[in-house]
Design a protein around this motif. Structure first.
Motif, short mmCIF file in Angstrom:
data_model
loop_
_atom_site.label_atom_id
_atom_site.label_comp_id
_atom_site.label_asym_id
_atom_site.label_seq_id
_atom_site.Cartn_x
_atom_site.Cartn_y
_atom_site.Cartn_z
N ARG A 78 12.12 81.91 -20.21
CA ARG A 78 13.49 81.27 -20.12
C ARG A 78 13.56 80.46 -19.18
NH1 ARG A 78 12.72 86.47 -22.70
NH2 ARG A 78 13.59 86.08 -24.74
N ALA A 79 13.13 80.16 -17.86
CA ALA A 79 13.47 79.23 -16.93
C ALA A 79 12.96 78.11 -16.91
CB ALA A 79 13.36 79.88 -15.51
N ASP A 80 12.14 78.14 -18.01
CA ASP A 80 11.55 76.60 -18.18
C ASP A 80 11.97 76.63 -19.35
OD1 ASP A 80 9.75 77.00 -16.74
OD2 ASP A 80 7.64 77.25 -17.59
N GLY A 81 13.54 76.84 -20.31
CA GLY A 81 14.18 76.61 -21.51
C GLY A 81 13.21 76.78 -22.97
N VAL A 82 11.85 77.48 -22.78
CA VAL A 82 11.47 78.00 -23.51
C VAL A 82 12.21 78.83 -24.69
CG1 VAL A 82 8.56 78.12 -24.45
CG2 VAL A 82 8.85 77.37 -23.12
N ASP A 83 12.08 78.58 -26.28
CA ASP A 83 12.53 79.07 -27.55
C ASP A 83 11.68 80.15 -27.28
OD1 ASP A 83 14.12 80.13 -28.62
OD2 ASP A 83 13.69 78.88 -30.55
N ALA A 134 1.87 77.01 -26.61
CA ALA A 134 1.71 75.85 -26.08
C ALA A 134 2.38 76.26 -24.44
CB ALA A 134 2.65 74.20 -26.44
N TRP A 135 3.56 76.84 -23.78
CA TRP A 135 4.29 76.84 -22.93
C TRP A 135 2.85 78.16 -21.96
CZ3 TRP A 135 4.79 81.90 -20.13
CH2 TRP A 135 5.62 81.79 -18.86
N LEU A 136 2.14 78.77 -22.50
CA LEU A 136 1.19 79.50 -22.09
C LEU A 136 -0.32 78.93 -22.07
CD1 LEU A 136 1.31 82.88 -24.34
CD2 LEU A 136 2.03 82.51 -22.20
N GLY A 137 -0.57 77.73 -23.18
CA GLY A 137 -1.40 76.64 -22.73
C GLY A 137 -1.32 75.97 -21.07
N GLY A 138 -0.15 75.72 -20.92
CA GLY A 138 0.03 74.96 -20.01
C GLY A 138 0.32 75.47 -18.74
N TYR A 139 0.35 76.75 -18.69
CA TYR A 139 0.77 78.01 -18.09
C TYR A 139 -0.85 78.21 -16.76
CZ TYR A 139 2.52 81.53 -14.93
OH TYR A 139 2.70 82.27 -14.32
N ALA A 140 -1.64 78.30 -18.35
CA ALA A 140 -3.43 79.21 -17.51
C ALA A 140 -3.25 77.29 -17.43
CB ALA A 140 -3.60 79.69 -19.26
N ALA A 141 -3.74 76.08 -17.70
CA ALA A 141 -4.10 75.63 -16.97
C ALA A 141 -3.60 74.54 -15.71
CB ALA A 141 -3.94 74.22 -18.08
N ALA A 142 -2.39 75.11 -14.59
CA ALA A 142 -2.01 74.83 -14.07
C ALA A 142 -2.89 75.36 -13.11
CB ALA A 142 -0.31 75.26 -13.56
#
Length: 232
Positions: free
Chosen positions: A137-142, A151-159
């Motif tokens: 929710r801090a990143d504004g994801v629904d 998509a958010w989990l994929g980007g977070y894992a690749a960070a």
């Protein structure tokens, strides 16, 4: 927690009933859905059209379930007791609670709320469910959009590791919630066929190493309990 319709908790009717009460504030949907869902999962009776709370269920939902599963903003956390108060009034209005049991239920909510607030604000009670929900929710994801969450989990894992935000419990010098540990490797079974290079005597049945007894070869004198030498 995201909204669920599989339990048929009567959320829409309950929110509409609460909004129609004169002088009563409107209840936010997320905390109301979380409370109704957890009460239903705890086996609450639903003959009143909503999961009916009891003093025992209130203590478990506020003390165990919500602090471990629900990430909520400060207004949503403050709304949780109001949801339970309104739920008690709804069950009482449906004739499922008399005045004495209604008052006892309200007192149970009052008694459990301080520990609930403390648990929600305690970094030691933080779980992975609440931690990831707060980042989401801090990143504004629904949270109700599966593709957006994936998509958010994929980007977070690749960070990169340095770009990943630290757990508040680690920042406070405490241990973070432990993730799932990998399974231990399976030990070889005695029933498995021997390999071609296995010695013949091992093939005849001694496929597992024999464990030597820790007291084998010790005399009665040497098997006595060890005692430290006296210090001068």
């Amino acid at each position: 927690m995201t909204r669920t319709t599989s339990l048929n908790t009567g959320l829409d009717d309950f929110l509409a009933w609460a909004a129609a009460r004169e002088g009563a504030p409107a209840l936010p949907e997320r905390p109301a859905d979380a409370v109704l869902c957890l009460l239903a999962l705890r086996g609450a009776d639903r003959r009143a059209g909503v999961p009916e709370p009891t003093p025992e269920l209130v203590a478990r939902v506020l003390g165990e379930d919500l602090p471990g599963l629900l990430w909520a903003t400060a207004p949503e956390t403050d709304a949780v007791p109001q949801v339970l108060y309104a739920l008690a009034d709804r069950v009482h209005q449906a004739g499922r609670l008399n005045a004495k049991r209604h008052l006892r239920l309200l007192e149970a909510v009052d008694a459990a709320v301080p520990a609930f607030r403390q648990a929600m604000a305690d970094p030691a009670r933080l779980t992975w469910h609440r931690w990831y929900a707060s980042l989401l929710r801090a990143d504004g994801v629904d949270p109700d959009d599966p593709s957006a969450v994936t998509a958010w989990l994929g980007g977070y894992a690749a960070a990169p590791t340095r770009a990943v935000r630290r757990c508040p419990r680690r920042s406070a010098g405490q241990r973070c919630p432990a993730g799932p540990s990998p399974p231990a490797p399976a030990s070889p079974s005695c029933s498995s066929p021997p390999s071609p290079g296995t010695p013949a005597r091992t093939r005849r049945g001694r496929c597992c190493p024999r464990r030597r007894s820790p007291t084998r070869g010790l005399t009665m004198r040497s098997a006595r309990p060890w005692r430290p030498w006296p210090t001068p």
